[in-house]
Design a protein around this motif. Structure first.
Motif, PDB file in Angstrom:
ATOM      1  N   THR A 187       0.813  -1.221   0.000  1.00 13.76           N
ATOM      2  CA  THR A 187       0.000   0.000   0.000  1.00 13.76           C
ATOM      3  C   THR A 187       0.848   1.273   0.000  1.00 13.76           C
ATOM      4  O   THR A 187       0.323   2.353  -0.216  1.00 13.76           O
ATOM      5  CB  THR A 187      -0.938   0.041   1.213  1.00 13.76           C
ATOM      6  OG1 THR A 187      -0.157  -0.002   2.426  1.00 13.76           O
ATOM      7  CG2 THR A 187      -1.892  -1.136   1.207  1.00 13.76           C
ATOM      8  N   ASP A 223       2.744   4.074  -1.440  1.00 17.00           N
ATOM      9  CA  ASP A 223       2.779   4.599  -2.800  1.00 17.00           C
ATOM     10  C   ASP A 223       3.896   5.613  -3.028  1.00 17.00           C
ATOM     11  O   ASP A 223       4.484   5.654  -4.106  1.00 17.00           O
ATOM     12  CB  ASP A 223       1.429   5.235  -3.165  1.00 17.00           C
ATOM     13  CG  ASP A 223       0.987   6.300  -2.168  1.00 17.00           C
ATOM     14  OD1 ASP A 223       1.648   6.447  -1.125  1.00 17.00           O
ATOM     15  OD2 ASP A 223      -0.029   6.973  -2.422  1.00 17.00           O
ATOM     16  N   ARG A 224       4.215   6.422  -2.029  1.00 14.31           N
ATOM     17  CA  ARG A 224       5.207   7.480  -2.233  1.00 14.31           C
ATOM     18  C   ARG A 224       6.641   6.994  -2.000  1.00 14.31           C
ATOM     19  O   ARG A 224       7.567   7.432  -2.676  1.00 14.31           O
ATOM     20  CB  ARG A 224       4.907   8.673  -1.325  1.00 14.31           C
ATOM     21  CG  ARG A 224       5.831   9.852  -1.579  1.00 14.31           C
ATOM     22  CD  ARG A 224       5.314  11.141  -1.002  1.00 14.31           C
ATOM     23  NE  ARG A 224       6.232  12.235  -1.212  1.00 14.31           N
ATOM     24  CZ  ARG A 224       6.376  12.917  -2.347  1.00 14.31           C
ATOM     25  NH1 ARG A 224       5.641  12.578  -3.387  1.00 14.31           N
ATOM     26  NH2 ARG A 224       7.236  13.902  -2.450  1.00 14.31           N
TER      27      ARG A 224
END
Length: 377
Positions: free
Chosen positions: A320, A322-323
């Motif tokens: 999960t 994302d960055r």
């Protein structure tokens, strides 16, 4: 030229950032000092620091070295991904990871807990070195049973209220308003959490630049002091979009929007939360309760009668994230083993769902009362 170094410690995790340029190691001291223990240190010698005894980031400028790593990546073959919002070329060969961000002119080499970064200019290298140091701390803490939650945290008397929700739910607003009422600010958007042997949940900060919208700064009376500092030539975090700096210079208080509908916000260094905004920062706490806010400008602040509870979707995992995906392979495979137990333990704490509006004073009154009810013994 002799190396300078900054030593960073958070719980059992340790990282040393070393460079020939003091402005690079000073950047890490400034970035992590308010929340973690970051101090000047003796520069490391030898080949590095062994896994299990800390980690090492070597960071310097060197355009030729950037070119050399990019050449290696193209020779070995690469995949393309996104890391920290930038296009990244990634190659793995003989257990070593090489990466390059061509648009930023940054290049990386990673051999487990020893990471090297090179670039053309000191500031981008300093920003990236601090980011890598945080990733190395994260990897060590995850290996030691910690988990990263998508939450802000405010602390009173060593007890933390965690605020959870998706982007735009009101996590930053809640933490900032509580901090303005005398609570300690422990985290703006993410927090480390771990279930202890006695059944309590300990929380630690995730240091990061804090994004606070122009409207929220104005509503809390912080806009004018921030603008005065900007006009005097002081600098906010370099990731701040130029249009936000321009808006502050012009005295515009309405939100600044990107073409895709995302709000662009002033970006504060962790230490500026204290020096510019007058907030008290907390370094650790025990979780005491959960808040789940929703923001609706047309509603009235209120406690909602719903059954929202923490779920595993509120936890950052390798799938999960994302960055900051784990492109260097630092995170242990067992890191997710603790998620279920942590969610269950936090689920036993008092929790409230709240409706917030754009009335900062009314929000503050509701948040202070609700947080005191669930956190103050």
């Amino acid at each position: 030229m002799p190396l300078t170094a900054t030593h960073i410690a958070a719980d059992t995790a340790t990282v040393t950032v070393a460079s020939q340029m003091e402005e690079i190691t000073e950047w890490s001291r400034r970035y992590f000092g308010p929340w973690w223990n970051a101090t000047p240190a003796k520069a490391p010698t030898g080949t590095g620091i062994a896994e299990g005894r800390g980690a090492l980031v070597l960071a310097d400028t060197g355009p030729n070295r950037v070119d050399d790593i990019e050449t290696l990546i193209h020779d070995y073959g690469f995949a393309e991904t996104e890391y920290a919002g930038a296009r990244t070329l990634l190659s793995r060969h003989d257990g070593v990871t090489h990466a390059a961000q061509p648009d930023e002119r940054l290049a990386y080499q990673a051999d487990r807990y020893r990471l090297t970064i090179v670039g053309e200019h000191p500031q981008p290298v300093a920003v990236a070195a601090a980011r890598l140091a945080r990733e190395l701390v994260r990897a060590q803490l995850l290996a030691d049973g910690w988990t990263v939650l998508h939450a802000s945290a405010a602390v009173k008397d060593g007890r933390a209220v965690l605020t959870l929700g998706k982007k735009g739910a009101g996590k930053t607003t809640t933490a900032l308003l509580l901090a303005r009422q005398g609570w300690g600010l422990l985290a703006n958007d993410r927090v480390f959490a771990r279930t202890e042997a006695d059944g309590t949940v300990k929380v630690l900060p995730w240091p990061s630049a804090a994004a606070i919208g122009l409207g929220l700064l104005d509503a809390t009376g912080l806009y004018d002091p921030v603008r005065e500092r900007v006009l005097a030539g002081e600098q906010l975090h370099p990731t701040q979009h130029p249009s936000v700096t321009e808006a502050l210079g012009d005295g515009r208080r309405e939100p600044v929007w990107r073409a895709d509908g995302k709000e662009l916000k002033p970006q504060f260094f962790p230490d500026q939360l204290a020096t510019w905004l007058g907030l008290t920062l907390a370094t650790e706490a025990t979780a005491a309760g959960l808040l789940f806010p929703t923001v609706n400008p047309e509603a009235s602040p209120a406690v909602l009668a719903d059954d929202r509870a923490l779920t595993e979707s509120d936890v950052f995992s390798t799938t999960t994230e994302d960055r900051y995906p784990d492109i260097f392979g630092l995170i242990p495979a067992t890191a997710s083993d603790n998620t279920t137990a942590l969610v269950e333990q936090l689920g036993q704490l008092p929790h409230r769902s709240l409706m917030l509006t754009h009335d900062a004073a009314a929000n503050s009154a509701l948040l202070t009362k609700t947080a005191d009810d669930i956190a103050v013994v």
